[in-house]
Design a protein around this motif. Structure first.
Motif, PDB file in Angstrom:
ATOM      1  N   UNK A 107       0.831  -1.205   0.000  1.00  0.00           N
ATOM      2  CA  UNK A 107       0.000   0.000   0.000  1.00  0.00           C
ATOM      3  C   UNK A 107       0.863   1.252   0.000  1.00  0.00           C
ATOM      4  N   UNK A 108       1.882   1.222   0.858  1.00  0.00           N
ATOM      5  CA  UNK A 108       2.735   2.406   0.949  1.00  0.00           C
ATOM      6  C   UNK A 108       3.493   2.654  -0.346  1.00  0.00           C
ATOM      7  N   UNK A 109       3.955   1.577  -0.939  1.00  0.00           N
ATOM      8  CA  UNK A 109       4.680   1.721  -2.199  1.00  0.00           C
ATOM      9  C   UNK A 109       3.789   2.307  -3.276  1.00  0.00           C
ATOM     10  N   UNK A 110       2.561   1.811  -3.290  1.00  0.00           N
ATOM     11  CA  UNK A 110       1.603   2.297  -4.277  1.00  0.00           C
ATOM     12  C   UNK A 110       1.355   3.778  -4.105  1.00  0.00           C
ATOM     13  N   UNK A 111       1.196   4.152  -2.839  1.00  0.00           N
ATOM     14  CA  UNK A 111       0.936   5.558  -2.555  1.00  0.00           C
ATOM     15  C   UNK A 111       2.122   6.419  -2.991  1.00  0.00           C
ATOM     16  N   UNK A 112       3.312   5.913  -2.741  1.00  0.00           N
ATOM     17  CA  UNK A 112       4.524   6.640  -3.134  1.00  0.00           C
ATOM     18  C   UNK A 112       4.585   6.813  -4.648  1.00  0.00           C
ATOM     19  N   UNK A 113       4.314   5.734  -5.335  1.00  0.00           N
ATOM     20  CA  UNK A 113       4.353   5.806  -6.801  1.00  0.00           C
ATOM     21  C   UNK A 113       3.324   6.783  -7.339  1.00  0.00           C
ATOM     22  N   UNK A 114       2.169   6.735  -6.745  1.00  0.00           N
ATOM     23  CA  UNK A 114       1.114   7.640  -7.178  1.00  0.00           C
ATOM     24  C   UNK A 114       1.546   9.092  -6.946  1.00  0.00           C
ATOM     25  N   UNK A 115       2.177   9.306  -5.771  1.00  0.00           N
ATOM     26  CA  UNK A 115       2.671  10.648  -5.473  1.00  0.00           C
ATOM     27  C   UNK A 115       3.706  11.098  -6.490  1.00  0.00           C
ATOM     28  N   UNK A 116       4.584  10.169  -6.842  1.00  0.00           N
ATOM     29  CA  UNK A 116       5.619  10.512  -7.822  1.00  0.00           C
ATOM     30  C   UNK A 116       5.002  10.849  -9.166  1.00  0.00           C
ATOM     31  N   UNK A 117       4.078  10.020  -9.578  1.00  0.00           N
ATOM     32  CA  UNK A 117       3.421  10.248 -10.871  1.00  0.00           C
ATOM     33  C   UNK A 117       2.727  11.594 -10.891  1.00  0.00           C
ATOM     34  N   UNK A 118       2.065  11.857  -9.804  1.00  0.00           N
ATOM     35  CA  UNK A 118       1.362  13.124  -9.698  1.00  0.00           C
ATOM     36  C   UNK A 118       2.333  14.300  -9.808  1.00  0.00           C
ATOM     37  N   UNK A 119       3.480  14.158  -9.144  1.00  0.00           N
ATOM     38  CA  UNK A 119       4.479  15.231  -9.206  1.00  0.00           C
ATOM     39  C   UNK A 119       4.980  15.412 -10.623  1.00  0.00           C
TER      40      UNK A 119
END
Lengths: 504, 92
Positions: A133-145
């Motif tokens: 879950x945390x990894x997914x959230x991180x990736x999503x954050x990166x993509x968003x950035x």
């Protein structure tokens, strides 16, 4: 769970098997005696918590195993459960000296039996899930950035035209926040006629599959939140996700681009106009001098003849005298016409303005070399002493023209004419085109616009050409800059433009 | 009886001849020169006024004026021009 009758052996056996199943496959069970605070845990639960099989457990020992950040929420959940009978569902980390902290999840509730209250429940290992879950959230954050750094505005709409994603660039461009935009139809970002038609466009594409803008890109008009419209370039792509069709739009604001283009056209038109005028002026000057010679000659002959006729006794003398007089007048009149033509051409050039020399040269250079740079591989490097302000007589475009034309003729050897001494009120230098003959077009009018002349030819051809100009510095501006200038006479500025042929 | 001598310097033949005609009809003695250099090359010239065009190849009218002044010549110089530029005219 209360049972009305003592359990039969069959039920007991079944319970045992159930317990074995639960225990054997990762689910721990626990029971907290609320009166004594004793905690009874199954073997699996003990393993998950990381406590040895036979150590006595109380609520406090349990809490001490929990990560300090998570303790408060557990206590709160327990409290809620005891007071209101709520179910417990908490996720927390346990840490141990030789094991990294891992995530557990405890679920349970209050059970009353024989007058005593217990909290009973299960505990699961959710570590892997949590990490994912945390990894997914991180990736999503990166993509968003990453998406936020895209300079074009990006908007995602679903099959019905409702906005689903609104990038930061889109927020800036349309003056609308993401929160406001999401959920609205994309047509709010369009001006009147397109707005009502957009839904039809989507329907048409859904039905026919014909692409009118998808993958093609088009210049359209966008509408900001405040109602103002502006030109945009729109590219649209489509994608599918989860069985649904979405459309992605990439938008570039063209306002500045169009303004620049318009300005460029304006300047070019002005340049063309002025170059024509100047050509006409030069032609007129050349004509003037050339025509003046024969006209003066005619006039001289007429006047001379008339004088010779003075003492004649011929009966036609008076008529001849009068005819010659008139012929001379007509010759002079022809000369006047030429003069008026020259004055007309020179007329628009008498306004005085203060200009920044560096800016002027740069702009003229950019304009003048636009074509040249493609044809001849030369680069222009301008070294201009900053903060030089000059009085310029003559319209701006004619200065441009003189600078531009100077650049175009840089390759031709041009003899240097002396420039006028500084004492002259109207500064000008002469500009000679061909080495053999000095055409009459050289020194034209009183207020000749600024002219650029070449300095001595370069010692080596690859050094390019130096152009020097003398301009009258503006005393007012110089005073404003804190520098002292003595007389408003023309001063030689240090503007040198060097053109070097490069890439040979 | 001639009234005086005029030295006419102009590079254009038609101009020279027409001025010659005009001045001789008025009774002046006219000497024609094709260029200022031709005029200056003469060792001695009779006293008279110089009538010169401004724009000529080689030594132009103003240059001639300067040289005459520098040489301390007493001959009066008249400059004529087809351009009619006031600053130019007012220079000397």
């Amino acid at each position: 769970m209360t049972e009305p009758a003592p359990p039969s052996t069959e039920l007991l056996a079944r319970d045992r098997r159930l317990q074995q199943g639960i225990d054997g496959y990762g689910v721990g069970t626990w029971e907290l005696n609320l009166a004594t605070q004793e905690l009874a845990c199954s073997a699996t639960a003990r393993k998950l918590l990381g406590v040895p099989a036979d150590a006595p457990l109380t609520y406090d020992t349990f809490i001490s195993l929990v990560d300090p950040d998570d303790r408060e929420q557990i206590a709160l959940a327990l409290q809620q459960s005891i007071e209101h009978g709520d179910k417990i569902d908490v996720m927390y980390r346990v840490a141990e000296k030789d094991r990294p902290s891992h995530w557990l999840r405890a679920r349970g509730g209050v059970v009353h039996e024989d007058g005593a209250s217990y909290l009973c429940g299960i505990v699961l290992d959710i570590d892997q899930q949590k990490v994912l879950e945390q990894e997914l959230r991180l990736q999503q954050g990166q993509l968003r950035s990453i998406l936020d750094t895209v300079p074009d505005a990006m908007i995602l709409i679903d099959g019905r035209g409702i906005m689903r994603f609104f990038s930061r660039a889109a927020e800036r461009m349309f003056g609308m926040s993401e929160r406001e935009a999401i959920g609205q139809n994309i047509s709010v970002l369009m001006p009147r006629p397109d707005a009502t038609r957009h839904d039809n466009y989507i329907d048409r594409y859904n039905n026919t599959g014909e692409r009118h803008i998808i993958g093609i890109g088009r210049i359209v008009t966008g509408r900001r939140k405040d109602g103002s419209t502006f030109p945009i370039h729109l590219s649209i792509g489509e994608m599918e996700s989860g069985g649904e069709r979405y459309f992605t739009g990439f938008i570039r604001d063209l306002t500045e681009y169009q303004q620049t283009q318009a300005r460029l056209h304006e300047l070019q038109a002005e340049l063309v106009h002025v170059s024509r005028l100047t050509a006409m002026g030069e032609m007129a000057s050349a004509l003037a001098h050339e025509l003046n010679q024969p006209l003066s000659a005619i006039s001289n002959y007429m006047k001379g003849s008339r004088r010779l006729l003075a003492g004649s006794t011929d009966p036609n003398t008076v008529k001849i005298e009068s005819a010659m007089e008139r012929a001379a007048e007509q010759a002079l009149r022809a000369g006047q016409i030429i003069r008026r033509l020259r004055d007309f051409v020179a007329r628009g050039e008498s306004e005085k303005r203060v200009e920044s020399l560096a800016k002027l040269i740069e702009e003229a250079g950019a304009l003048g070399l636009t074509g040249a740079r493609n044809k001849a591989s030369c680069c222009a490097s301008l070294s201009i002493r900053p903060m030089i302000w000059c009085w310029s007589t003559g319209c701006r475009s004619s200065r441009f023209w003189s600078i531009c034309s100077a650049m175009r003729w840089k390759r031709w050897p041009i003899p240097i004419r002396r420039s006028c001494p500084p004492a002259m009120r109207a500064w000008r230098t002469t500009w000679s085109r061909s080495p053999s003959r000095t055409p009459a077009a050289v020194c034209r009018s009183r207020s000749k616009p600024n002219c650029f002349r070449r300095s001595s030819p370069p010692r080596k051809p690859e050094w390019g050409s130096d152009f020097r100009s003398a301009v009258r510095s503006s005393r007012l501006m110089a005073a404003g800059c804190g520098r002292k200038r003595t007389a408003p006479a023309a001063r030689r500025s240090a503007s040198r433009c060097r053109w070097r042929p490069s890439g040979i | 009886m001639p009234k005086g001598t005029v030295h006419v310097i102009d590079d254009d033949l038609a101009m020279r001849e027409s001025i010659d005609f005009l001045l001789s009809s008025a009774g002046y003695e006219v000497r024609l020169y094709e260029s200022a250099q031709a005029f200056l090359d003469l060792p001695d010239v009779e006293f008279g006024c110089i009538l010169s065009d401004v724009r000529m190849p080689g030594i132009d009218g103003l240059d001639l004026l300067k040289r005459q002044k520098a040489a301390g010549s007493k001959l009066p110089v008249l400059i004529m021009t087809g351009h009619g530029d006031v600053p130019l005219a007012s220079r000397q």
